[in-house]
Design a protein around this motif. Sequence first.
Motif, short mmCIF file in Angstrom:
data_model
loop_
_atom_site.label_atom_id
_atom_site.label_comp_id
_atom_site.label_asym_id
_atom_site.label_seq_id
_atom_site.Cartn_x
_atom_site.Cartn_y
_atom_site.Cartn_z
N GLN A 76 -8.97 6.25 -2.79
CA GLN A 76 -8.43 6.78 -1.53
C GLN A 76 -7.04 7.38 -1.75
O GLN A 76 -6.72 8.45 -1.21
CB GLN A 76 -8.37 5.65 -0.50
CG GLN A 76 -8.60 6.09 0.92
CD GLN A 76 -8.99 4.94 1.81
OE1 GLN A 76 -8.63 3.78 1.56
NE2 GLN A 76 -9.72 5.22 2.87
N ARG A 77 -6.22 6.70 -2.55
CA ARG A 77 -4.87 7.22 -2.81
C ARG A 77 -4.92 8.51 -3.61
O ARG A 77 -4.18 9.46 -3.32
CB ARG A 77 -4.04 6.16 -3.55
CG ARG A 77 -3.71 4.94 -2.71
CD ARG A 77 -2.68 4.06 -3.39
NE ARG A 77 -3.17 3.46 -4.63
CZ ARG A 77 -3.80 2.29 -4.69
NH1 ARG A 77 -4.06 1.62 -3.57
NH2 ARG A 77 -4.18 1.79 -5.85
N VAL A 108 1.61 7.27 -6.49
CA VAL A 108 0.63 8.32 -6.79
C VAL A 108 1.21 9.69 -6.43
O VAL A 108 1.06 10.66 -7.18
CB VAL A 108 -0.68 8.07 -6.02
CG1 VAL A 108 -1.62 9.28 -6.13
CG2 VAL A 108 -1.38 6.84 -6.56
N TRP A 131 -6.01 11.25 -1.42
CA TRP A 131 -4.97 11.64 -0.47
C TRP A 131 -4.03 12.65 -1.13
O TRP A 131 -3.62 13.63 -0.51
CB TRP A 131 -4.20 10.41 -0.02
CG TRP A 131 -3.52 10.60 1.31
CD1 TRP A 131 -4.01 10.27 2.53
CD2 TRP A 131 -2.24 11.18 1.54
NE1 TRP A 131 -3.11 10.62 3.51
CE2 TRP A 131 -2.02 11.18 2.93
CE3 TRP A 131 -1.26 11.71 0.71
CZ2 TRP A 131 -0.85 11.68 3.50
CZ3 TRP A 131 -0.09 12.22 1.28
CH2 TRP A 131 0.09 12.19 2.67
N ARG A 132 -3.70 12.42 -2.39
CA ARG A 132 -2.81 13.36 -3.08
C ARG A 132 -3.50 14.72 -3.24
O ARG A 132 -2.88 15.77 -3.00
CB ARG A 132 -2.40 12.81 -4.45
CG ARG A 132 -1.70 13.87 -5.32
CD ARG A 132 -0.93 13.29 -6.44
NE ARG A 132 -0.63 14.29 -7.47
CZ ARG A 132 0.31 14.16 -8.38
NH1 ARG A 132 1.06 13.08 -8.41
NH2 ARG A 132 0.51 15.10 -9.29
N THR A 148 7.00 14.10 1.76
CA THR A 148 5.71 14.15 1.07
C THR A 148 5.45 15.54 0.52
O THR A 148 4.98 15.70 -0.61
CB THR A 148 4.58 13.74 2.04
OG1 THR A 148 4.80 12.40 2.48
CG2 THR A 148 3.22 13.83 1.37
N ARG A 150 2.22 1.86 -3.44
CA ARG A 150 1.19 2.40 -4.35
C ARG A 150 0.95 3.88 -4.06
O ARG A 150 0.78 4.68 -4.97
CB ARG A 150 -0.11 1.60 -4.20
CG ARG A 150 -0.03 0.17 -4.71
CD ARG A 150 -1.42 -0.43 -4.83
NE ARG A 150 -1.37 -1.85 -5.12
CZ ARG A 150 -1.61 -2.80 -4.24
NH1 ARG A 150 -1.92 -2.50 -2.99
NH2 ARG A 150 -1.55 -4.07 -4.58
N LEU A 151 0.90 4.22 -2.77
CA LEU A 151 0.69 5.62 -2.41
C LEU A 151 1.88 6.46 -2.87
O LEU A 151 1.70 7.56 -3.41
CB LEU A 151 0.51 5.75 -0.90
CG LEU A 151 0.33 7.18 -0.36
CD1 LEU A 151 -0.87 7.86 -1.02
CD2 LEU A 151 0.17 7.18 1.14
N SER A 155 -9.67 1.57 -3.01
CA SER A 155 -8.31 1.84 -2.54
C SER A 155 -7.62 2.85 -3.45
O SER A 155 -6.91 3.75 -2.99
CB SER A 155 -7.50 0.54 -2.49
OG SER A 155 -8.03 -0.34 -1.52
N ARG A 156 -7.85 2.70 -4.76
CA ARG A 156 -7.25 3.65 -5.70
C ARG A 156 -7.83 5.05 -5.49
O ARG A 156 -7.11 6.05 -5.50
CB ARG A 156 -7.50 3.20 -7.14
CG ARG A 156 -6.65 3.98 -8.16
CD ARG A 156 -7.10 3.75 -9.59
NE ARG A 156 -7.31 2.36 -9.92
CZ ARG A 156 -7.82 1.96 -11.08
NH1 ARG A 156 -8.17 2.85 -12.00
NH2 ARG A 156 -7.99 0.68 -11.33
N GLN A 184 0.83 -1.20 0.00
CA GLN A 184 0.00 0.00 0.00
C GLN A 184 0.87 1.26 0.00
O GLN A 184 0.57 2.23 -0.70
CB GLN A 184 -0.92 -0.01 1.22
CG GLN A 184 -2.03 -1.05 1.14
CD GLN A 184 -2.78 -1.18 2.45
OE1 GLN A 184 -2.42 -0.58 3.45
NE2 GLN A 184 -3.83 -1.98 2.45
N ASP A 185 1.95 1.24 0.79
CA ASP A 185 2.84 2.38 0.85
C ASP A 185 3.47 2.65 -0.51
O ASP A 185 3.62 3.81 -0.93
CB ASP A 185 3.94 2.15 1.89
CG ASP A 185 3.41 2.20 3.32
OD1 ASP A 185 2.28 2.70 3.51
OD2 ASP A 185 4.11 1.73 4.23
#
Length: 348
Positions: free
Chosen positions: A225-226, A26, A229-230, A273, A22-23, A222-223, A19-20
């Motif tokens: 959500q990522r 993005v 988040w960006r 980040t 993938r994030l 999940s996608r 998950q990290d």
Amino acid sequence: MEKRKKHDLRLSQEQRQSQDLRLFSVLAAPEEDFLRQSAELEADPLFSRLCASGPDGAAPVLRRRLPGASYAFSYACGDAALAAAAEAGGAGEWLADRPAMLELARRAGQANFEKFFLSGSAFSPATAARACGFTPEEAAALKNFADAFTLAHERVPPRALPALYLRCAAVVTVEHGKLSAAYTHPGYVRGVYRIDRRALAALVRSGAISGAEAARAASLLSRAQRLAWRKAGFHKVLTAILEAQAGYLLRESGLKPLTQRQIAARTALNPATVSRLIAGKSLLLPWGEEMALNGLFLSKNAYISDKIREILGAGSMSMTDRDITEALRTTYGVRVSRRSVNLYRSKL
């Protein structure tokens, strides 16, 4: 039993690492890739179904507008290159009304235009007309045009967008002494996604989506959500930068000392980040200059050096280090030792 616990723990760690990664992908993606991923998600038929209310009235995906986010409609609509890209994408003959609609938007004023024509609230032509000095027919026409143009802009493939719209995140303006920033892409104004996994579970139990679709739906959430988040992270960072450098953007003062670490602390984000979120992005400043977001950061050392130059320029090169130390304190509120001043001065 112990082996199973260790196995489950290892799987959990691997899932978090996945998950990290993938994030990270993005966050680090160029704007063109990010917009493409967002467009693909929005175009997915299953995702559209997830945005609709289920049997219990709840939707697995809810859109939430970012607080204070707005769209640089007048700037985008007035850009012939963007209009041409929208027209090539099938925007239609209604684009010929651009000059008249831009004039109506100007007459409405920025605050009224955003309130009545860009917000997601219910639209009343009569109310908008009274507030803006229009006829109800003009208000209705402007609303229809604004909605159509915003949608057309969002549907332009990222690869077909003028380069400016891939690097310039927002247009900063000043109206009545107040600073505001409007995003150059409507996708940011559409907002972020709030995920309700219980609603997804209810949807699966109801049979509205199949078991095979459920697995893909979880992946889509999940996608989403990522991507959200960006968007949310960038909005927080941009807001914090504008607040920190408001004096400079209002032309009331120069740049203040500001680091990415300070912005990270203000936004509760990791400095790395923050760095990824602003990489390659710029702003259009109120006086028309395009500036990289990185240009709004200034180290304390650079700030002090600049102020010493100003002091020496306004005074005399024969000023002593003690004189400069006192001038820094009384004029700019900067407290440094005489020895530090001597060091800064030697590097000018």
